[in-house]
Design a protein around this motif. Structure first.
Motif, PDB file in Angstrom:
ATOM      1  N   VAL A 128       0.847  -1.180   0.000  1.00 49.59           N
ATOM      2  CA  VAL A 128       0.000   0.000   0.000  1.00 49.59           C
ATOM      3  C   VAL A 128       0.891   1.242   0.000  1.00 49.59           C
ATOM      4  N   GLU A 129       0.395   2.287  -0.664  1.00 52.19           N
ATOM      5  CA  GLU A 129       1.105   3.556  -0.727  1.00 52.19           C
ATOM      6  C   GLU A 129       0.152   4.663  -0.286  1.00 52.19           C
ATOM      7  N   PHE A 130       0.624   5.521   0.619  1.00 53.60           N
ATOM      8  CA  PHE A 130      -0.193   6.613   1.139  1.00 53.60           C
ATOM      9  C   PHE A 130       0.476   7.930   0.771  1.00 53.60           C
ATOM     10  N   PHE A 131      -0.268   8.796   0.077  1.00 53.12           N
ATOM     11  CA  PHE A 131       0.272  10.079  -0.367  1.00 53.12           C
ATOM     12  C   PHE A 131       0.106  11.132   0.722  1.00 53.12           C
ATOM     13  N   LEU A 132       1.233  11.691   1.160  1.00 54.42           N
ATOM     14  CA  LEU A 132       1.222  12.780   2.124  1.00 54.42           C
ATOM     15  C   LEU A 132       0.850  14.095   1.442  1.00 54.42           C
ATOM     16  N   CYS A 133       1.304  14.258   0.224  1.00 51.97           N
ATOM     17  CA  CYS A 133       0.933  15.374  -0.650  1.00 51.97           C
ATOM     18  C   CYS A 133       1.046  14.858  -2.084  1.00 51.97           C
ATOM     19  N   LYS A 134       0.897  15.708  -3.056  1.00 51.48           N
ATOM     20  CA  LYS A 134       0.843  15.251  -4.452  1.00 51.48           C
ATOM     21  C   LYS A 134       2.131  14.560  -4.920  1.00 51.48           C
ATOM     22  N   ALA A 135       3.283  14.993  -4.408  1.00 48.77           N
ATOM     23  CA  ALA A 135       4.556  14.473  -4.899  1.00 48.77           C
ATOM     24  C   ALA A 135       5.328  13.628  -3.888  1.00 48.77           C
ATOM     25  N   VAL A 136       4.795  13.405  -2.682  1.00 47.02           N
ATOM     26  CA  VAL A 136       5.506  12.632  -1.652  1.00 47.02           C
ATOM     27  C   VAL A 136       4.558  11.596  -1.055  1.00 47.02           C
ATOM     28  N   SER A 137       5.058  10.369  -0.943  1.00 48.71           N
ATOM     29  CA  SER A 137       4.248   9.303  -0.345  1.00 48.71           C
ATOM     30  C   SER A 137       5.124   8.395   0.496  1.00 48.71           C
ATOM     31  N   ILE A 138       4.477   7.605   1.345  1.00 50.24           N
ATOM     32  CA  ILE A 138       5.153   6.538   2.080  1.00 50.24           C
ATOM     33  C   ILE A 138       4.508   5.224   1.649  1.00 50.24           C
ATOM     34  N   SER A 139       5.297   4.167   1.620  1.00 47.83           N
ATOM     35  CA  SER A 139       4.766   2.885   1.162  1.00 47.83           C
ATOM     36  C   SER A 139       5.302   1.754   2.024  1.00 47.83           C
ATOM     37  N   ALA A 140       4.536   0.681   2.061  1.00 47.53           N
ATOM     38  CA  ALA A 140       4.933  -0.547   2.741  1.00 47.53           C
ATOM     39  C   ALA A 140       4.573  -1.707   1.819  1.00 47.53           C
ATOM     40  N   ILE A 141       5.556  -2.527   1.505  1.00 42.92           N
ATOM     41  CA  ILE A 141       5.360  -3.613   0.551  1.00 42.92           C
ATOM     42  C   ILE A 141       5.926  -4.906   1.133  1.00 42.92           C
ATOM     43  N   ALA A 142       5.160  -5.980   1.045  1.00 37.73           N
ATOM     44  CA  ALA A 142       5.608  -7.314   1.438  1.00 37.73           C
ATOM     45  C   ALA A 142       5.896  -8.120   0.179  1.00 37.73           C
ATOM     46  N   ASP A 143       6.754  -9.119   0.283  1.00 36.06           N
ATOM     47  CA  ASP A 143       7.122  -9.889  -0.897  1.00 36.06           C
ATOM     48  C   ASP A 143       6.984 -11.384  -0.680  1.00 36.06           C
ATOM     49  N   LEU A 144       6.843 -12.077  -1.783  1.00 33.07           N
ATOM     50  CA  LEU A 144       6.849 -13.537  -1.849  1.00 33.07           C
ATOM     51  C   LEU A 144       7.811 -13.885  -2.970  1.00 33.07           C
ATOM     52  N   ALA A 145       8.878 -14.601  -2.658  1.00 34.38           N
ATOM     53  CA  ALA A 145       9.933 -14.826  -3.639  1.00 34.38           C
ATOM     54  C   ALA A 145      10.227 -16.304  -3.840  1.00 34.38           C
ATOM     55  N   LEU A 146      10.578 -16.639  -5.066  1.00 33.83           N
ATOM     56  CA  LEU A 146      11.100 -17.952  -5.431  1.00 33.83           C
ATOM     57  C   LEU A 146      12.505 -17.703  -5.960  1.00 33.83           C
ATOM     58  N   THR A 147      13.522 -18.185  -5.243  1.00 33.76           N
ATOM     59  CA  THR A 147      14.906 -17.923  -5.629  1.00 33.76           C
ATOM     60  C   THR A 147      15.712 -19.213  -5.697  1.00 33.76           C
ATOM     61  N   SER A 167      26.992 -26.025  -3.482  1.00 29.46           N
ATOM     62  CA  SER A 167      25.584 -26.302  -3.220  1.00 29.46           C
ATOM     63  C   SER A 167      24.697 -25.488  -4.145  1.00 29.46           C
ATOM     64  N   LYS A 168      23.488 -25.987  -4.319  1.00 25.65           N
ATOM     65  CA  LYS A 168      22.416 -25.265  -5.007  1.00 25.65           C
ATOM     66  C   LYS A 168      21.227 -25.291  -4.069  1.00 25.65           C
ATOM     67  N   GLN A 169      20.601 -24.151  -3.898  1.00 22.78           N
ATOM     68  CA  GLN A 169      19.513 -24.047  -2.940  1.00 22.78           C
ATOM     69  C   GLN A 169      18.357 -23.288  -3.577  1.00 22.78           C
ATOM     70  N   THR A 170      17.155 -23.823  -3.432  1.00 24.21           N
ATOM     71  CA  THR A 170      15.945 -23.155  -3.907  1.00 24.21           C
ATOM     72  C   THR A 170      15.099 -22.802  -2.702  1.00 24.21           C
ATOM     73  N   GLN A 171      14.600 -21.547  -2.684  1.00 25.65           N
ATOM     74  CA  GLN A 171      13.789 -21.078  -1.568  1.00 25.65           C
ATOM     75  C   GLN A 171      12.488 -20.494  -2.096  1.00 25.65           C
ATOM     76  N   PHE A 172      11.412 -20.773  -1.401  1.00 28.86           N
ATOM     77  CA  PHE A 172      10.109 -20.177  -1.674  1.00 28.86           C
ATOM     78  C   PHE A 172       9.617 -19.640  -0.345  1.00 28.86           C
ATOM     79  N   ALA A 173       9.682 -18.317  -0.164  1.00 24.35           N
ATOM     80  CA  ALA A 173       9.395 -17.761   1.155  1.00 24.35           C
ATOM     81  C   ALA A 173       9.011 -16.295   1.053  1.00 24.35           C
TER      82      ALA A 173
END
Length: 187
Positions: A128-147, A167-173
């Motif tokens: 989600v992104e919240f605009f404090l004014c027209k040109a400035v905002s704060i955001s919080a983002i969560a992720d889900l990754a496959l690496t 080693s080779k390692q696969t992660q889904f988290a």
């Protein structure tokens, strides 16, 4: 040997540090994104002989790089509070605790030891992104990754040269790239 620990991001298995990112809006709802981050630390140690001639140079350190490219989709463009969904591709490179010695007196004493790892991944984002004014905002983002991470050992000594995959390692988290909390400036 100075550090600014307050600028570090949440520690991640793939990259430890902050990422600078930019977005280019191709429409009101779609933005192309790119990000880059790096941490390069090195130390040189010199040793001298009895007659003050340089005998060897030892270099130790850690190098980390990460690059991401992707796109975000805004669900409610023009609103003060905007939900965001998106995805990106990433590449990360880490070479921790490498050591290289260049001996000035004998070529037989040179060596280069490193353990690089490369990470490739696909990341899905929601936030989600919240605009404090027209040109400035704060955001919080969560992720889900496959690496997928490939760890190697490379040795280059005068009597031995080898490169092996350890080693080779696969992660889904979730949260593999830290909690992305940002202050955004629009131009």
């Amino acid at each position: 040997n100075q550090s600014f620990s307050c600028l570090d991001d949440i520690n991640s298995a793939n990259f430890n540090g902050s990422v600078l990112s930019a977005s280019y809006f191709v429409s009101n709802k779609v933005a192309l994104t790119a990000g880059v981050g790096f941490n390069c630390n090195g130390k040189r140690t010199y040793s001298y002989g009895d007659d003050d001639t340089k005998e060897s140079v030892k270099v130790t350190g850690t190098n980390e790089y990460m690059v991401t490219v992707g796109a975000n989709y805004l669900l409610r463009p023009g609103s003060r509070l905007q939900p965001i969904i998106g995805g990106s591709l990433m590449y990360g490179f880490v070479n921790k605790n490498f050591e290289k010695t260049n001996d000035q007196t004998s070529m037989d004493a040179d060596f280069n030891h490193k353990a690089p790892s490369s990470t490739f991944g696909v990341i899905c984002n929601v936030g989600v992104e919240f605009f404090l004014c027209k040109a400035v905002s704060i955001s919080a983002i969560a992720d889900l990754a496959l690496t997928t991470t490939i760890n190697k050992t490379k040795v280059n000594d005068w009597d031995e040269q080898k490169s092996t995959i350890n080693s080779k390692q696969t992660q889904f988290a979730t949260g593999k790239f830290g909690g992305d909390i940002g202050i955004n400036f629009y131009f």
